[in-house]
Write a protein that holds these residues in place. Structure first.
Motif, PDB file in Angstrom:
ATOM      1  N   MET A   1       4.434   9.452  -7.496  1.00 45.17           N
ATOM      2  CA  MET A   1       5.531  10.039  -8.373  1.00 45.17           C
ATOM      3  C   MET A   1       5.331   9.693  -9.813  1.00 45.17           C
ATOM      4  O   MET A   1       6.410   9.965 -10.460  1.00 45.17           O
ATOM      5  N   PHE A   2       4.260   9.634 -10.183  1.00 43.72           N
ATOM      6  CA  PHE A   2       3.815   9.025 -11.580  1.00 43.72           C
ATOM      7  C   PHE A   2       4.860   8.140 -12.217  1.00 43.72           C
ATOM      8  O   PHE A   2       5.284   8.595 -13.479  1.00 43.72           O
ATOM      9  N   LEU A   3       4.989   7.137 -11.722  1.00 38.38           N
ATOM     10  CA  LEU A   3       5.694   5.882 -12.324  1.00 38.38           C
ATOM     11  C   LEU A   3       4.916   5.545 -13.527  1.00 38.38           C
ATOM     12  O   LEU A   3       3.778   5.388 -13.725  1.00 38.38           O
ATOM     13  N   SER A   4       5.653   4.935 -14.452  1.00 41.58           N
ATOM     14  CA  SER A   4       5.344   4.360 -15.703  1.00 41.58           C
ATOM     15  C   SER A   4       4.629   2.967 -15.261  1.00 41.58           C
ATOM     16  O   SER A   4       4.818   2.235 -14.062  1.00 41.58           O
ATOM     17  N   THR A   5       3.729   2.702 -16.302  1.00 45.80           N
ATOM     18  CA  THR A   5       3.017   1.407 -16.029  1.00 45.80           C
ATOM     19  C   THR A   5       3.906   0.221 -15.862  1.00 45.80           C
ATOM     20  O   THR A   5       3.726  -1.031 -14.850  1.00 45.80           O
ATOM     21  N   HIS A   6       4.996  -0.052 -16.616  1.00 40.43           N
ATOM     22  CA  HIS A   6       6.024  -0.957 -16.585  1.00 40.43           C
ATOM     23  C   HIS A   6       6.666  -0.905 -15.014  1.00 40.43           C
ATOM     24  O   HIS A   6       6.834  -2.081 -14.451  1.00 40.43           O
ATOM     25  N   ASP A   7       7.177   0.332 -14.730  1.00 34.70           N
ATOM     26  CA  ASP A   7       7.876   0.287 -13.417  1.00 34.70           C
ATOM     27  C   ASP A   7       6.961   0.037 -12.189  1.00 34.70           C
ATOM     28  O   ASP A   7       7.282  -0.723 -11.441  1.00 34.70           O
ATOM     29  N   LEU A   8       5.654   0.266 -12.495  1.00 33.42           N
ATOM     30  CA  LEU A   8       4.753   0.074 -11.472  1.00 33.42           C
ATOM     31  C   LEU A   8       4.460  -1.493 -11.458  1.00 33.42           C
ATOM     32  O   LEU A   8       4.185  -2.027 -10.431  1.00 33.42           O
TER      33      LEU A   8
ATOM     34  N   ALA B   1       0.722  -1.159  -0.192  1.00 32.49           N
ATOM     35  CA  ALA B   1       0.173   0.140   0.015  1.00 32.49           C
ATOM     36  C   ALA B   1       0.880   1.365  -0.072  1.00 32.49           C
ATOM     37  O   ALA B   1       0.546   2.014  -0.918  1.00 32.49           O
ATOM     38  N   GLY B   2       1.975   1.067   0.832  1.00 34.05           N
ATOM     39  CA  GLY B   2       2.734   2.145   0.917  1.00 34.05           C
ATOM     40  C   GLY B   2       3.506   2.703  -0.505  1.00 34.05           C
ATOM     41  O   GLY B   2       3.773   3.757  -0.989  1.00 34.05           O
ATOM     42  N   THR B   3       3.769   1.390  -0.996  1.00 35.04           N
ATOM     43  CA  THR B   3       4.481   1.514  -2.331  1.00 35.04           C
ATOM     44  C   THR B   3       3.887   2.062  -3.440  1.00 35.04           C
ATOM     45  O   THR B   3       4.304   2.920  -4.416  1.00 35.04           O
ATOM     46  N   LEU B   4       2.573   1.663  -3.694  1.00 35.94           N
ATOM     47  CA  LEU B   4       1.697   1.864  -4.670  1.00 35.94           C
ATOM     48  C   LEU B   4       1.196   3.350  -4.393  1.00 35.94           C
ATOM     49  O   LEU B   4       1.311   4.138  -5.546  1.00 35.94           O
ATOM     50  N   SER B   5       1.113   3.792  -3.183  1.00 36.80           N
ATOM     51  CA  SER B   5       0.870   5.288  -2.787  1.00 36.80           C
ATOM     52  C   SER B   5       2.112   6.243  -3.154  1.00 36.80           C
ATOM     53  O   SER B   5       1.590   7.412  -3.896  1.00 36.80           O
ATOM     54  N   VAL B   6       3.081   5.674  -3.001  1.00 36.30           N
ATOM     55  CA  VAL B   6       4.329   6.797  -3.339  1.00 36.30           C
ATOM     56  C   VAL B   6       4.594   6.464  -5.065  1.00 36.30           C
ATOM     57  O   VAL B   6       4.794   7.391  -5.650  1.00 36.30           O
ATOM     58  N   ALA B   7       4.291   5.262  -5.542  1.00 32.70           N
ATOM     59  CA  ALA B   7       4.367   4.952  -6.837  1.00 32.70           C
ATOM     60  C   ALA B   7       3.433   6.113  -7.811  1.00 32.70           C
ATOM     61  O   ALA B   7       3.834   6.541  -8.844  1.00 32.70           O
TER      62      ALA B   7
END
Length: 370
Positions: free
Chosen positions: A60-67, A51-57
């Motif tokens: 940070m507007f990470l790409s779909t691949h990185d997410l 949950a914390g990682t997804l919230s931060v991701a």
């Protein structure tokens, strides 16, 4: 700096949400197996991280691949964590069930045997405590069985010892009543003797009942052991002469003790009477009173020939009388039980051990305070 604070905030909020959810689940399954609870704890930890990682991701507007990569890494960690939690839970539950089975046999009256195999520190500590409790209860059960046996023997012996003088009193009273007694005065003297025997037995029973009930009231005073033993020797001199036994008391130190003079005189009298009656004619009964590291030790040594080793632990039990050769015919096995009760009421100890030619009874009493 602001970015780091925002990242920490998002991660914290996600972890808190997962933690609250996990706490609710744990409360709902609080009565389930420990394996389930461990699995939930592992899932909460992984979910909080996810949950914390997804919230931060997302912030940070990470790409779909990185997410996707981050999510897959977290998912693999979740799988490993859940498997580890399940294995750990099954191991703990297996140890708990083995301990439960062992405790069940212990509760059914058997002896506790620690289950085989390794266990965690908590279960091992619980197993040790159960083993210690089992040993204590086994000792208690053995002592209770011994006390119950001594009580049954005491009732049987008291019944027999009471029946004999009562039968004699009845026969003599009937003879006096019918006027067929050739020597009424002799009958009256004999009746008085039997009544005194009965009175002594009843007195012993009353004294023992007070000891067992914890109602023995002591009136301690400062007394010299020399005077206490001297009075007891003087009181037993007539019985010793009657049995042809020599009394020796040449090792008596004038050690001060704080005891109830009446009760302690009874202790010494019981020990001396038993020793005189067990010692053959022309034998010796020696009395000594000496200082020791534990206080003062009063010993009475007789010439009875010794007590079998199997009987030594039972000498002070209520109703124990040993063999007829070592016991007065009229005794009910109360004298030594009374000795132990009175001595323990004085915070002392009573013991017996064999010596060449006889046995030695020792009474240890604390010294009087200066």
């Amino acid at each position: 700096m602001t970015d780091f604070l925002l990242i920490a905030l998002f991660a914290f909020l996600g972890a808190v949400a997962a933690g609250l959810l996990g706490a609710g689940v744990l409360w709902l399954i609080r009565r389930r197996s420990l394996t389930t609870s461990l699995a939930v704890v592992a899932a909460v930890a992984v979910t909080a991280m996810l949950a914390g990682t997804l919230s931060v991701a997302r912030a940070m507007f990470l790409s779909t691949h990185d997410l996707t990569v981050v999510t897959m890494v977290v998912a693999m960690a979740a799988v490993v964590s859940l498997v580890t939690a399940l294995v750990l839970g099954r191991w703990v539950v297996a140890g708990s069930r083995a301990l439960t089975a062992a405790a069940r046999s212990f509760g059914d009256g058997g002896h506790f045997a620690a289950p085989h195999g390794s266990a965690n520190a908590e279960l091992a500590a619980l197993s040790r405590e159960l083993a210690s409790t089992s040993a204590k209860l086994a000792t208690s059960r053995d002592r209770e069985r011994a006390l119950e046996t001594s009580r049954r023997e005491l009732v049987a012996w008291i019944s027999h010892d009471l029946r004999t003088p009562l039968a004699g009193l009845r026969a003599m009273s009937e003879a006096l009543e019918d006027g067929v007694a050739a020597d009424p005065q002799r009958y009256l003297r004999q009746m008085r003797t039997e009544v005194e025997r009965l009175n002594d037995m009843v007195g012993d029973l009353f004294e023992l009942s007070r000891i067992h009930a914890g109602a023995l009231a002591l009136s301690p005073s400062r007394i010299s052991m020399y005077d206490l033993v001297g009075d007891a020797l003087a009181g037993a001199d007539a019985l010793a002469r009657e049995h042809g036994v020599w009394l020796i008391g040449d090792r008596i130190e004038p050690v001060p003790v704080e005891v109830d003079g009446k009760e302690m005189s009874r202790v010494l009298s019981n020990l001396l009477v038993n020793a005189i009656r067990r010692t053959p004619s022309d034998g010796t009964v020696a009395v000594a009173a000496e200082r020791s590291p534990d206080g003062v030790v009063v010993s009475v040594t007789d010439g009875c020939g010794g007590i079998p080793d199997d009987d030594l632990p039972r000498v002070f039990d209520t109703g124990w009388r040993g063999t007829h050769a070592r016991t007065p015919p009229a005794g009910a096995g109360l004298g030594l039980a009374i000795v132990r009760g009175i001595v323990e009421a004085h915070r002392g100890q009573a013991a017996v051990r064999n010596v060449p030619g006889g046995c030695r009874f020792e009474v240890t009493l604390p010294l009087a305070e200066a």
